[in-house]
Every structure is written in structure tokens, then in C-alpha cells.
Design an enzyme around this catalytic site. Structure first.
Site, PDB file in Angstrom:
ATOM      1  N   ASP A   1       0.982  -1.229  -0.020  1.00  0.00           N
ATOM      2  CA  ASP A   1      -0.056  -0.016  -0.056  1.00  0.00           C
ATOM      3  C   ASP A   1       0.882   1.407  -0.142  1.00  0.00           C
ATOM      4  O   ASP A   1       1.818   1.263   0.753  1.00  0.00           O
ATOM      5  CB  ASP A   1      -0.864   0.072   1.193  1.00  0.00           C
ATOM      6  CG  ASP A   1      -1.954  -1.102   1.240  1.00  0.00           C
ATOM      7  OD1 ASP A   1      -2.046  -1.730   0.208  1.00  0.00           O
ATOM      8  OD2 ASP A   1      -2.431  -1.437   2.015  1.00  0.00           O
TER       9      ASP A   1
ATOM     10  N   ASP B   1     -10.074  -5.984   3.200  1.00  0.00           N
ATOM     11  CA  ASP B   1      -9.018  -6.616   2.863  1.00  0.00           C
ATOM     12  C   ASP B   1      -8.785  -8.019   3.181  1.00  0.00           C
ATOM     13  O   ASP B   1      -8.176  -8.816   2.839  1.00  0.00           O
ATOM     14  CB  ASP B   1      -7.608  -6.037   3.564  1.00  0.00           C
ATOM     15  CG  ASP B   1      -7.491  -4.661   2.987  1.00  0.00           C
ATOM     16  OD1 ASP B   1      -7.942  -4.347   1.818  1.00  0.00           O
ATOM     17  OD2 ASP B   1      -6.829  -3.850   3.797  1.00  0.00           O
TER      18      ASP B   1
END
Lengths: 717, 565, 161
Positions: free
Chosen positions: A311, A559
Site C-alpha cells: 500500500d 482486505d
């Protein structure tokens, strides 16, 4: 810093070499407990045989003699010592793992939360640790609070920063019915929310269970290595049995104790002894970095990573952007823009706002109107307008203190000159209204849009920066360049990942131009802009379809599917329960950049296991040359020519056996610390380690045995 | 030390084998991938007729177990047929010398010997003891009739060679990405015969005849010599046997003296040609491996690993000076005799062109290495299989040090693979050492006059090593024709052949549908890996037997260094 | 599929393949080779039989199989127990040259002439390769052929039919 003390070297020693560890290692000498370690079990059996030979040699005629009783005692003792070194290494590793796990207890996430108690019509707010919350409890979330646990919004609208959880750097608007995620941060307004999950069980208890070797399931790779060890043990058993048979039938007069010594020396005792410790220490090393692995298998898998999904926010860049440049539109100056930005940011306590003031201050753009701020009207950032600002009346105010202001000082000043809360009336003649915000939002409120407005906005975006538009009295005067700040040494980290043959993929909520620019800057070739959490799952699936091993981090509930699917899923402790359950590791410090360390630790674990195995097997060359010539010395003196080390006839066997035993404790530090390596390609690592541990494994015992033999001879043994 | 001209000879022979192997490889690949070939026009109808006769569906793909079972069953039936010929040759045609049948234990041992590609011989084919150096009274060892030489010996030499190459092809298919099955044993067998062994052997046999090797069905010829005494000229269908015995790395000779006998190997040219034939297919199969995988570079560790080990063997064998010594033939001299011994053990053929008694202990040590390693480059088929196994275990143990779970061809190596490899490793120590000890413990060794000294131990240890490695060269020869040695070597040969083949086919079978990653971690096609591979093989295989080598050739070396060679 | 089923299914084809391969490899192949060999290389195929061509063409053994020569007028082969086959038909060049003085003394043939005959019959070398050797039977036949009168006189037994 309780934890760090535990981990320091001296601390490690004192806590590990405790009486308890010693007792543990002795208890493990029980043959029944050794059954899971076939090599050591056999070494212990040979100890019993040699011990019996020492007690009553005639029972072993013709392969034992009374004259050698002292020798048998010596050999038996070394054999016992060999097994004890193995159990000691195991006990040490376990104690280390337990200590580290315990030291992490203090780190377990315990966020203070504001629980709302409803008593009739009265609501009372009580400070409660997050672990004490239960599903259905009401909590109050105020500006700057960290959401303690997943909850559903009941009242209020607020902007929430979920960037650490989702990678999305833009704040998210939350309204009744939305879910707020544990670990996210409220950046505007207040919310009342209802807890939707029960807090997780403590990981520490799970971890302690896992490091107790008796219960720890062996990883697939450990099982396979054990197969090699069992196979080699079987081969050497046949070899030595055949030698025993030939000794009798060909009258070679080899003493049984010498054969047993040869047997034990040939057995892969070094790796047999250290195998459990290596696995445990690998997990300990994760703990020390405050990462909890749910299984040893996950750690191994990390070493195999082919693709690593990163990320952007939190991993590659620090969470916040910094202002770096003021860009005026035609007819305006940088100074104008800087001063306007300064004024509009004075009440903005976000890192971005602070960076704006710092930049203006450094550039000397401190506005005259500063004095008027005292009676200004502040427009707080709101999710609906996506702008913030200030309206200033001229004439009154205060002088800005010289020098940089600390946050605390500024807070004090603000409290002193608290602005009026009502906002929105149009600026009058002696009033200045400054509004800054997202360029597309600002575009809607200005009277005329400068002709190069879009062009400049795109220019900034394409450099990987975020533009912010500034208006003065509804006239667009310029843009502010906000730059993502790279984490220190992230470029080196990405480079090290790449040289090891691992492909990094960057995910970001940023628009494509910004994403591309940042990816280029840190050397990432593959990135996904405007990414949604679902994209992670798609990438995991796509890479796994090509049979690649994927590592990723995650924290949001969104996620969870990707974390569950990924081979290595590292969840943030600040993340949601769902994410933590789906992942196979949790970082208690919630630092997404640690995924890279996890991969390196996995590699280190596998390398250490391979290195000790190779070393152990390579040692056999020297041991053969030490024992075989003297084994036949009495009947086949010609073979003394093979005694290339020139060992003493009576000491060679003992020397080899002592080396075989002593190498175990000598390698305990290596096993527990893991072998050191610099990130390079798989092939260079292979070559380097093959040279060190394969080549070294052949040479070291020659030197070691010779030294021990020299020492024994000088002692007159 | 080797003479420069001899060294050049050696290098040229090896190079020509490598080049020819490389040229032959694509043709062999076509046989097993059923790729179109110009020969299809002539051979397709023949093969189809055979399939119809057998009643098999050529398109039926087999799993590893069915492939192994069908190979085993076919081999057993073939051995039974040959057994009948051996036992009843006395009453069967083509027996001009009127040899009686073999005893049951000798026939049992010999069919297994030929059926397992070992070709250990406890008899003299020509049947008379012609003043051989190691020739003892041979009252109970008859020679072989022409029918036995053809329909038992040559027949099994063809089929065992064919079986070897078929199982290797099956194993390779297991490692090939996206293969659905391991092929069909019957089609593989028939095609290898019709397209590879029969045509190549026909050419080779005629070349041998041209070089002086007899090929006749007429009986032994009695002539009177120049000085007037009577001499028996031992002719027969020799050339056809020599072609397959070398090309198929079988090694069982027509004569007791094998390729030392001038009719089997008349001159240096025929000697070089035989060495070439021995090396041809094992070398070609290294290339076949890479080509069938579709990764030609993966042939590198197999080929260069094999030839590096081979070079080490040669290095050891050529340390001592070589001259024409006792037990060697004048036309071959020291060089060709030594070279042959290394080659014949490196490819586990087992034919000899000199008496092993005449070889220096270091040459014998080198021979042991070839037989223990079995893949330098090893017998046709099994040599490649063993080398792939060595690669797998080396990747596993040493490859861990690269920081990844070991992968070969992108496939993770799991505990089951390691177990199968370790079991394969275990076969040799068990089947070599247990009977070696038993030979002494039961008195079987002393019964045939073998000493307990280094020379005697070398003979017994060599016998079982040769049997286990399916090599076939030995010191005992016809003196080994006792029930103990016949039965023990038969069991050793059987286990040494079919247990590893079964285990390695199982290994390949489990590779078949394994997930593969395209990422390359450890490059198995690199020179570094080959070096590590060779080191691992020497360590895991040769060193394991170090104490026994020390008791045999190494001790002999040190004793003779003192007492003179 | 079960093990027994796999075995059962493969038994019939297996025994048929055994028989077919036996006929193909064990009979057809050697017979074909024999046929071709007898046509193409009849002499080699039948054992490289040597003929005494001087006065008659009687077979006197095979060039490839050593025979005893007790006659000191002729070259002697290696002692049979020294070779691997026991029938080594060749001697090294040195071995042949070493015998020249003896034969020359007994027969009166000049050493140079004998050496010439040896050199005409040297085998085993090619360019720089190989070590030279001579076939004893070939050498003796050449000797007798070239010095027929001497041998007829010294050892008439050689010429008996």
C-alpha cells in the site's frame, strides 16, 4: 522499553540461561521425549550401549575389551553431552521465544475508548479499555480519536482517515449506517457508534502455545528436512552394521565403541540437534519485531514470496503530505498565495496544514493580516464542501511570535483567540475571505476560472503531487503543491526486494498521474492507481493463478478476502477483527512497511536451516578421514596412510567425537540469530552460502579435529 | 600419467560421443513425443499391426503405477521365456556344439542378469576354458547354444535396454509441464525397438562384421594350425550380440573374456567403436531430457554433471602409469584397457576388454565410483533418472541456502519427494553391503577360493556393487557359479533394477500435476549448480562407501605401493 | 484403478509383447544380420580364417586367434596366460623386434629384411595415435612366404598338407 531490554544481548543471556532452561534441557533427555527427533534418539541409544560396554565389557565380546573401559566411559560421556547439547539448544530457543512473546504482552492493543452508558435519558461517557468493549456497546468518537474497534455509526457525519487501513489517503465521509473501522482516525466532527464485534482474544496466549516445541506442528519444510535426516541415519546404520559384520567375519578387530563413534560422527547430529531451535528462533525473530505469526509455515512461506503488494500510504510514503511550493495564477504572486495559505491554515491542525504554515514561514510569506486572525471566522474542513477557510476582519489582532511555533504553543494561542463558530456570510469590504481546497471543488465557487487552471492542476498531479487551490475573496489566486513524503530508506528497501527477485506492486487511491510518479520515484514498475480494497484480492488471485507466492498487508474488513487468499498476509493490529483473523501474521505495531522484513526473515529462516544441514553433511568428509584410518590401524596398518591429519591413534576417535559434540553449542548462536545475509539475487545467495557452509563444512572440521587432537595429545590422553 | 596423444584420443572419443548424442537426441525425442517422422510411412503400419496383435490401445495414457507395472510384467514374461531357453537349450535347435541346459539356479541368475541390464555372467558363453587367467575347471558351466545366445541373451539385451529408455522417457514426462500422463509402455517399447535399437544395431552389427567380428550360424571350426596342431575356432552369431550389448549398455559378452576376446573386439577400431556405442545413448538421453522438457538448458547439469564425474573417474584411473600388463591385450595396450574399464563402469555397461585382475587398484577404485554413482552418465535410461534424482536432492539440501523453499523446474520439493529419493539412496547400501557380509559370514566366499584380504574383499564387494548397479563386470566370472552367488546376485540385480525405477517413477508421477511457478530462484542450469551437484553426489554417494573402498582397492593400493604392483 | 485390475488388464498384452519381442530381437534380428554379413563380409563373418597361400590354400587358423608357435624359426606369441583372452593374436612392436636377432641367427635371413616384414605388418597406429602391434600369424605367414626356400629347407613340416 521493557521489551528492548529483553532483547539486548546480555539480557538475552541472563534470561535464557536460567535454572529453568537447564532443568528443561535435562528433562528432555528422557528418551520418550526424544522420539520426535530420530537422530538424537539414536545418539542416546548409542550412549546406553557404550555405557553398558563400560559397565560390563564381556557381554560385548568380541567387539569390546576390558582394557578399554576408561575409553568407553569417555565416549559414553561425550555421547551424552552431544544429546544434552541438542536438548539445551531446544530449551534455549523455546525459552527465548517465550520470553519474547511475553514481552509483547505490553504491546497488545489497548486503546482507551469512550463508552456511552445510557441510564434512562442520561448518557454518561466512561473511559474504557477497548478490550473490555462488547458487541452492542455504544461509543463516542470525537475529533482526533482513534476508533477503538469496528462499529456502526448511529449519529453524526464525520470525515474519517482510513489511510493506514486501506491505503486510501483521502479521508472518507461517514454517516449513520456506515461502518467505522477499528484503527481509523476521526478527523472532523463527532460520531456516536455501536460496536459490531467483540474484541479479539489475546494473541499472546496463542503464541505461547505455538512456541512450546512439543505442541508446535512441524512445518512442511521441516518435515522434508527430517526425511533427509532419517534417510541418512538409515544409510549410516547399514554402513556401520556392515562394518561390524565385516569386522567379525574378516577379523578386522574393530572395537564396537569406535564403530559407534564413527556412526554418531557420520549421523547428521548438528542439524538434527539444531533443527527445532532454528524453526523456533525464526518465529522469535518475528516476535522481536513485534509481529505475531500464527504458524511457522507462514514464516517459511514468506521466504518464497514472488510478489509483494504494497500500500502506498504507510508503506512507501508517510501518511501525510507536505506543502512544497506556492504557484500563483496570472496576475498574482507567490507571496500572495503563500500568505493566503498561511492565513487559511492557521486553525488547521492537520499535518498538511502545519506544513503549509511552515513553508510560508520559511519563504517569508508571513501576512500582515495575521493580527486580524483573532477576530476571524473559521470554516472548518467539511466533507460536503471539501474546502476549508477563514474570514478575517481588519484592524485588530496580535503579533506572531518570532521563531517557529510548537504545536502546543499554537494550541494555547488558539484557545486564547478562539474564533466564532458561525460561518458563511459573504465577506464585506474590510473583510478578507480565504478558501482552499480540492481544485475541482474550488472551481465551483470562484467567480472566474483562470485559463491555465486545469493545466497547472494536471502539471502538479503528473509529478506525483497533490494540488490544492487557494481563493481570496472568491478569486482563484494560485495553487499549493502538496507532496507525498517518502519513508526514509524506502528506496533501498524496494531495491533490496527487487534484487532478491521479488516483484513489488504498489496500490494507491491516488489518481494515475500521481501514482505513476511516486512509483517511478521509488523504483516500482507495477502500480494500481485509484485502487479499491477489492483490487488487492484481484491481484492476489491473478498472481496466484500464475503460481506465484503473494505477500500483502491489510487491515480493513475489505482486505480480509485478499489477506486470507494471500500466501503471506500481514494484518495491522490497528485493523479490523476480520482482517486479523484472515491474515496469518499480525503486526502489533501496525507498520505496513514491515512486510518487507517479514519476507527477509522468512528467507533467513530457510537459509539458516539449509546452511546448518549442508554444514552438517559436509562435516562427514573430515570425520571419515579422522576415524577410518585408526579404525583399521591394528590390523591394516597400511591404511594409516589415509591419516592425512596425522591424528594420534588413541585420540583421533575422541577428537572427532568431541568436535561432533562441541560444534552443536558453537552453532547455537548461529541457529538462534539466523545467518546474516545481504539482499542479493537468489543465485548469489546460493553461491555465497554454498561456499561458506558447504566449503566451510568440509574444511572447518579438519581444523577443529586437528586442534582438539593436539590438545588431547598435549594433555597426555 | 596420461600421454598427450592418448589424452587427445580420449578427448576426441568423448567429444564424438557428445556430438553424436546431441545429433541423435531430437530423433529419440520424436520417438517418445510421437512427432511426425519420415520413417512413419514404413513403420506406422508395422507398429499398428503389432499393437493390434498385442490388443493394446496405443492412445491409452498410463499413470506411473500402471506404467511401472506393465514394464515389470512384460520384463517378467520375457525373463520366463529366456529361462525356458537356457534350461532346455540341450534339446532345442541351433546347438551345433550340443551344450546341455543350464542348472536352475544358474538359469535363474542369468535371466535376471540379462533382464535387468546387468549382464553379470557366471558362465563362459563359448563353453570351453581356453586357458583364461581366471579360468577354473568349468565342469558344471556349459556354454551357450547359438539359440540361447540369440533368443535368450540378445533378446533380453534388447528388451532390458528398451525398458530402460522407456522408463526414463516416462520419468521425464512426469517432469514436463502440463503432461497428462506418463505415456503408454507398449507404444514406447515397440517404437524404441523399431525406430531406435533395431535399426542402429543392424548398422552397428554390420560395421562390426566388417571390422572382423564373426556372424555365422555354422558350428565351431576345427583347423590345424601352421605348426600342425588342432585348434577350435569359436565362431557364432557374435556381431549381432556385440552391437546391442554395447549400444544397450548391457555388457554381457558372447565369450567369457568378453571384449578382450579377439572375435568380440578384433582391433583398436572396433574397440573405439564399442566405447562410442556405450556412450552414445546415455549421452543422447541427457539432451533428450532437456528437449522433452522444452528447456534445453536443463540438460546442462545432467550432461555436464555426468561428464564431470566421468572426468573425475578418468583422473583417478590415469594417475598411475599404464602399460601393457598382465591381463591385457596387446592390441589395446594399457591405455585402451584402462579407458575401457572407466567407461564401462561409468555407463554401467560391464563389458571388459581386459581382465579386471590386470587393472591397477586406482582403476578399480574409479570403476567402483562409476558403479556407485550410476549416472556418469550411467546406463541408458536409468543414468538420466538417477541424475535427475541427484538434482532433486541437491536442490533440496543445498538449495535451501538460497532462502527459498527448494524448487526444481518451478515445482516445490516436498517431504514425499525427499522420502522417495532417500529410499532410492537406501537401496544401494542395503543390497551391496548385506550380501557382501553374508558372503563371508556364510563361507560362500572362501568356498570359491576368495581370500579375506584386500584382493578378495575387492572381488566380493565388486561383485555385489556390479550387480546392484546393473553393471555386470566382475572378477568372479564362471567361478561365481555357485548357488549362493547365483541366488544372491540375482536378488541384488532384481532389487537394484526395479526398486529404484519404481521409486523414481513414483517421484515423477507426483511431479506431474504439481503447481509450477515461472519465477526462477535457484538456476539449476548454471555452472555453479553443476559444481555443487557434483560435490553433493561425491559426498552422498561415494563417501558413504568410503570404509569399504578403504578395505578394498584403497588398501590394495597402499599394500602394493609397499610390495610393488 | 485398483492394483489387481491394472495387473490383470496388462497381463495378456504383456505376454504377447514378450513373445513378439523375442521373435523380433532374438530371431529376426540376428538372422538378418547373419544374412547381410555373409553376403557383404563373408571372410570376417566366418572367423577371419587364414590360408596358407604359398603352395596350397589350407586353412591354418584364424588371424584373430593366437596359436602356439614352438618353432624358434618363427615369431612367438605372448604367453597365453599373460593376456585377458588367452588367445591374444598380437605382440607389441618391441616384442617383435626383440625376436629378430634370434630368427636371423637361426635362419640366416638378414635382420633388416625381417624388420622390413615387421614394418609392413604393423597395425594399431593412426597418425600420432595408438601404439603399434603386429599380428603373429600374419607376420609368420609373410616370413614364410618371402623366404619360402629357407623355410622349406629348415622346417619342411610347415608345408605338409
Amino acid at each position: 522499553m521493557q521489551t528492548m531490554r529483553h532483547l539486548s544481548r546480555s539480557g538475552l543471556r541472563t534470561s535464557l540461561f536460567s535454572r529453568r532452561t537447564l532443568r528443561d534441557s535435562l528433562i528432555r533427555l528422557n528418551p520418550a521425549l526424544l522420539l520426535s527427533n530420530p537422530v538424537m534418539f539414536i545418539v542416546e541409544l548409542t550412549f546406553f550401549v557404550v555405557a553398558a560396554m563400560a559397565v560390563y565389557p564381556p557381554a560385548f565380546w568380541p567387539v569390546a575389551s576390558l582394557a578399554l573401559r576408561v575409553y568407553y566411559v569417555e565416549i559414553a560421556l561425550i555421547l551424552l553431552l552431544t544429546v544434552w547439547f541438542a536438548t539445551l539448544s531446544n530449551a534455549l530457543a523455546e525459552s527465548q521465544a517465550k520470553n519474547t512473546a511475553n514481552s509483547l504482552r505490553s504491546l497488545e492493543s489497548e486503546v482507551q475508548s469512550k463508552k456511552i452508558l445510557v441510564e434512562g435519558d442520561v448518557r454518561r461517557v466512561v473511559a474504557t479499555p477497548s478490550t473490555a468493549l462488547r458487541k452492542g456497546d455504544l461509543i463516542l468518537l470525537e475529533k482526533n480519536d482513534v476508533v477503538p474497534i469496528d462499529a456502526e455509526v448511529l449519529e453524526g457525519i464525520s470525515m474519517v482517515d482510513e489511510s493506514l487501513l486501506t491505503g486510501e489517503s483521502t479521508p472518507v465521509r461517514k454517516a449513520p449506517g456506515d461502518e467505522v473501522i477499528g484503527g481509523s482516525k476521526i478527523i472532523s466532527d463527532n460520531l456516536t457508534a455501536r460496536v459490531t464485534v467483540n474484541p479479539e482474544e489475546t494473541y499472546i496466549s496463542q503464541m505461547i502455545k505455538m512456541v512450546e516445541s512439543s505442541k508446535r506442528p512441524r512445518t512442511p519444510n521441516e518435515v522434508a528436512v527430517t526425511m533427509v535426516l532419517v534417510g541418512l541415519t538409515a544409510i549410516f546404520t547399514i554402513i556401520v552394521s556392515a562394518l561390524l559384520g565385516l569386522s567379525i567375519t574378516l577379523n578386522l578387530a574393530i572395537d564396537l565403541s569406535v564403530l559407534i563413534a564413527l556412526y554418531v560422527c557420520l549421523l547428521p547430529t548438528t542439524i538434527g540437534a539444531l533443527l527445532p531451535a532454528i524453526g523456533l528462533s525464526g518465529i522469535s525473530r518475528l516476535y522481536r519485531r513485534k509481529i505475531v505469526a500464527k504458524s511457522g509455515r507462514a514464516v517459511e512461506r514468506a521466504g518464497d514470496t514472488d510478489v509483494i503488494i504494497l500500500d502506498k500510504t504507510g508503506t512507501i510514503t508517510v501518511g501525510n503530505r507536505q506543502a512544497t511550493e506556492f504557484i500563483p495564477f496570472e496576475g498574482h504572486t507567490s507571496k500572495e498565495v503563500g500568505e493566503a495559505a498561511f492565513l487559511s491554515s492557521w486553525h488547521d491542525d492537520t499535518p498538511e496544514g502545519r506544513s503549509l504554515i511552515r513553508l510560508a514561514y520559511e519563504d517569508g510569506f508571513v501576512p500582515r493580516e495575521l493580527n486580524a486572525l483573532a477576530v476571524s471566522e473559521v470554516y472548518e474542513f467539511s466533507a460536503s464542501t471539501r474546502t476549508s477557510g477563514v474570514k478575517i476582519s481588519q484592524g485588530s489582532g496580535f503579533m506572531l511570535p518570532k521563531g517557529d511555533k510548537s504545536g502546543r504553543e499554537r494550541g494555547r494561542l488558539r484557545r486564547k483567540f478562539e474564533p466564532r463558530q458561525e460561518a458563511g456570510s459573504a465577506p464585506s469590504e474590510d473583510e478578507t475571505e480565504i478558501i482552499k481546497g480540492a481544485p475541482d471543488a474550488v472551481k465551483k465557487i470562484v467567480r472566474t476560472v483562470p485559463s491555465n487552471y486545469d493545466e497547472l492542476v494536471n502539471q502538479i498531479s503528473s509529478r506525483g503531487d497533490t494540488p490544492l487551490a487557494v481563493t481570496k475573496n472568491r478569486e482563484a489566486i494560485g495553487l499549493i503543491r502538496l507532496r507525498d513524503v517518502l519513508k526514509p530508506d524506502i528506496r533501498e528497501k524496494i531495491e533490496s526486494v527487487k534484487v532478491m527477485g521479488i516483484r513489488p506492486v504498489m496500490l494507491t487511491g491516488d489518481q494515475p498521474l500521481t501514482a505513476k510518479s511516486i512509483a517511478n520515484e521509488v523504483g516500482i514498475d507495477e502500480y494500481k492507481p485509484e485502487a479499491k480494497p477489492e483490487d488487492k484480492y484481484e491481484i492476489v488471485m491473478r498472481e496466484q493463478a500464475e503460481n506465484r507466492v503473494v505477500a500483502m498487508i491489510g487491515d480493513g474488513t475489505n482486505d480480509a478476502p485478499a489477506l486470507a487468499a494471500a500466501d503471506v498476509g500481514l494484518a495491522m493490529n490497528s485493523g479490523t477483527q476480520a482482517a486479523k483473523e484472515a491474515a496469518n501474521m499480525v503486526d502489533l505495531e501496525s507498520n505496513p512497511a514491515k512486510i518487507i522484513e517479514v519476507v527477509m526473515l522468512g528467507k533467513q529462516l530457510l537459509m539458516t536451516r539449509g546452511a546448518v544441514t549442508t554444514f552438517s553433511i559436509a562435516n562427514d568428509v573430515a570425520k571419515y578421514f579422522a576415524i577410518v584410518p585408526v579404525m583399521f590401524a591394528s590390523t591394516l596398518p597400511q591404511l594409516k596412510a589415509l591419516n592425512i591429519l596425522g591424528l594420534g591413534l588413541n585420540t583421533a576417535v575422541l577428537s572427532a567425537l568431541i568436535f561432533n559434540a562441541v560444534i552443536i553449542p558453537l552453532l547455537i548462536p548461529l541457529a538462534m540469530r539466523g545467518i546474516r545475509f545481504k539482499p542479493t539475487s537468489t543465485m548469489s545467495l546460493f553461491i555465497k552460502n554454498a561456499l561458506i557452509y558447504g566449503g566451510g563444512g568440509i574444511i572447518v572440521p579438519f581444523i577443529g579435529i586437528k586442534l582438539i587432537d593436539t590438545a588431547l595429545l598435549s594433555l597426555g590422553a | 600419467m596420461i600421454q598427450p596423444a592418448d589424452f587427445l584420443t580420449l578427448v576426441l572419443i568423448l567429444l564424438s560421443a557428445i556430438v553424436a548424442g546431441r545429433l541423435l537426441a531430437p530423433y529419440i525425442v520424436k520417438i517418445f513425443t510421437h512427432a511426425p517422422s519420415r520413417l512413419d510411412r514404413f513403420l506406422d503400419p508395422v507398429e499398428k499391426a503389432i499393437y493390434r496383435l498385442l490388443g493394446v490401445a496405443p492412445s491409452h495414457g498410463m499413470g506411473w503405477r500402471e506404467y511401472f507395472l506393465s514394464a515389470l510384467i512384460v520384463n517378467i514374461f520375457q525373463m520366463i521365456l529366456a529361462f525356458i531357453i537356457f534350461v532346455f537349450q540341450g534339446g532345442l535347435p541351433l546347438n551345433p556344439q550340443g551344450f546341455p541346459g543350464f542348472s536352475l539356479d544358474l538359469a535363474f541368475m542369468q535371466v535376471i542378469s540379462f533382464g535387468t541390464n546387468t549382464n553379470l555372467q557366471h558362465y563362459n558363453g563359448e563353453g570351453v576354458c581356453n586357458q583364461l587367467p581366471n579360468c577354473y575347471p568349468l565342469n558344471n558351466t556349459p556354454g551357450l547354444s547359438y539359440l540361447s545366445q540369440m533368443t535368450a541373451v540378445q533378446f533380453l539385451q534388447f528388451t532390458s535396454a528398451t525398458t530402460g529408455i522407456c522408463v526414463a522417457a516416462a520419468m521425464i514426462r512426469g517432469f514436463v509441464a502440463n503432461s497428462r500422463d506418463m505415456g503408454n509402455f507398449y507404444t514406447d517399447f515397440v517404437r524404441s525397438l523399431t525406430r531406435l535399437f533395431l535399426p542402429l544395431c543392424l548398422i552397428a552389427a554390420l560395421i562390426f562384421v566388417g571390422l572382423g567380428v564373426p556372424q555365422t550360424l555354422n558350428g565351431y571350426r576345427i583347423v590345424s594350425t601352421l605348426e600342425g596342431s588342432t585348434q577350435t575356432i569359436l565362431v557364432g552369431p557374435v556381431a549381432s550380440l556385440v552391437s546391442i550389448m554395447q549400444l544397450g549398455t548391457n555388457g554381457g559378452g558372447y565369450y567369457g573374456a568378453n571384449s578382450a576376446y579377439p572375435f568380440q573386439n578384433p582391433n583398436p577400431a572396433s574397440d573405439i567403436f564399442q566405447i562410442f556405442l556405450m556412450l552414445l545413448i546415455p549421452t543422447a538421453l541427457c539432451f533428450v531430457y532437456g528437449q522433452m522438457l522444452g528447456k534445453k538448458k536443463e540438460a546442462r547439469p545432467i550432461l555436464w554433471g555426468a561428464y564431470s564425474l566421468f572426468a573425475i573417474d578418468l583422473l583417478i584411473a590415469f594417475i598411475p602409469n599404464y602399460t601393457l600388463s598382465r591381463g591385457m591385450e596387446a592390441r589395446f595396450g594399457g591405455f585402451f584397457s584402462t579407458f575401457w574399464t572407466v567407461v564401462t563402469t561409468a555407463v554401467t555397461t560391464g563389458s571388459v576388454n581386459s581382465s579386471l585382475f590386470g587393472n591397477h587398484p586406482l582403476v578399480i577404485l574409479s570403476a567402483f565410483m562409476g558403479m556407485l554413482i550410476q549416472s556418469s552418465p550411467g546406463g541408458k535410461g536409468v543414468g538420466v533418472m538417477y541424475m535427475v534424482m541427484y538434482v532433486v536432492i541437491t536442490v533440496f539440501i543445498v538449495g535451501l541456502m538460497s532462502g527459498r523453499t527448494p524448487e526444481y523446474l518451478g515445482m516445490k520439493i516436498n517431504a514425499r519427494d525427499v522420502k522417495l529419493v532417500m529410499l532410492t539412496f537406501l537401496v544401494h547400501p542395503v543390497i551391496i553391503l548385506v550380501p557382501t557380509v553374508l558372503a563371508y559370514a556364510t563361507g560362500a566366499a572362501s568356498a570359491i577360493g576368495v581370500s579375506t584380504g584386500s584382493t578378495g574383499f575387492t572381488q566380493i564387494f565388486y561383485e555385489f556393487t556390479s550387480a546392484a548397479a546393473n553393471n555386470g563386470s566382475d572378477f568372479l566370472g564362471a567361478t561365481g557359479n555357485t548357488p549362493f552367488f547365483n541366488i544372491s546376485t540375482a536378488l541384488v540385480m532384481l532389487s537394484g533394477r526395479f526398486i529404484p525405477i519404481g521409486l523414481l517413477l513414483a517421484l515423477a508421477g507426483s511431479m506431474m500435476n504439481r503447481r509450477r511457478t515461472s519465477e526462477i530462484g535457484l538456476r539449476t542450469d548454471s555452472a555453479t549448480f553443476t559444481i555443487v551437484l557434483v560435490g553433493s553426489i561425491l559426498l552422498l554417494v561415494v563417501l558413504t562407501f568410503f570404509p569399504f573402498l578403504a578395505l578394498g582397492p584403497i588398501l590394495e593400493f597402499f599394500q602394493k605401493r609397499v610390495n610393488g604392483f | 484403478m485398483s492394483l489387481t485390475k491394472e495387473i490383470g488388464r496388462n497381463s495378456t498384452p504383456a505376454i504377447r509383447l514378450a513373445v513378439v519381442s523375442m521373435l523380433l530381437c532374438g530371431l529376426l534380428f540376428p538372422l538378418a544380420v547373419t544374412g547381410f554379413a555373409q553376403v557383404l563380409f563373408p571372410s570376417q563373418a566366418n572367423g577371419s580364417i587364414a590360408h596358407f597361400t604359398t603352395s596350397n590354400s589350407k586353412a591354418v587358423g584364424s588371424y584373430l586367434i593366437a596359436q602356439n608357435f614352438s618353432d624358434p624359426l618363427l615369431f612367438e606369441p605372448r604367453n597365453s596366460s599373460l593376456s585377458a583372452s588367452g588367445v591374444d593374436p598380437d605382440i607389441t612392436l618391441q616384442d617383435a623386434i626383440a625376436q629378430v636377432p634370434r630368427i636371423s641367427n637361426l635362419t640366416g635371413i638378414p635382420q633388416g629384411d625381417i624388420n622390413d616384414i615387421i614394418n609392413q605388418n604393423v597395425e594399431g597406429t593412426f597418425w600420432i595415435f595408438g601404439s603399434p602391434y603386429v599380428n603373429v600369424l600374419r607376420l609368420n605367414l609373410a616370413l614364410i612366404h618371402n623366404f619360402q626356400t629357407i623355410y622349406e629347407q629348415k622346417d619342411p613340416g610347415l608345408f605338409v598338407l
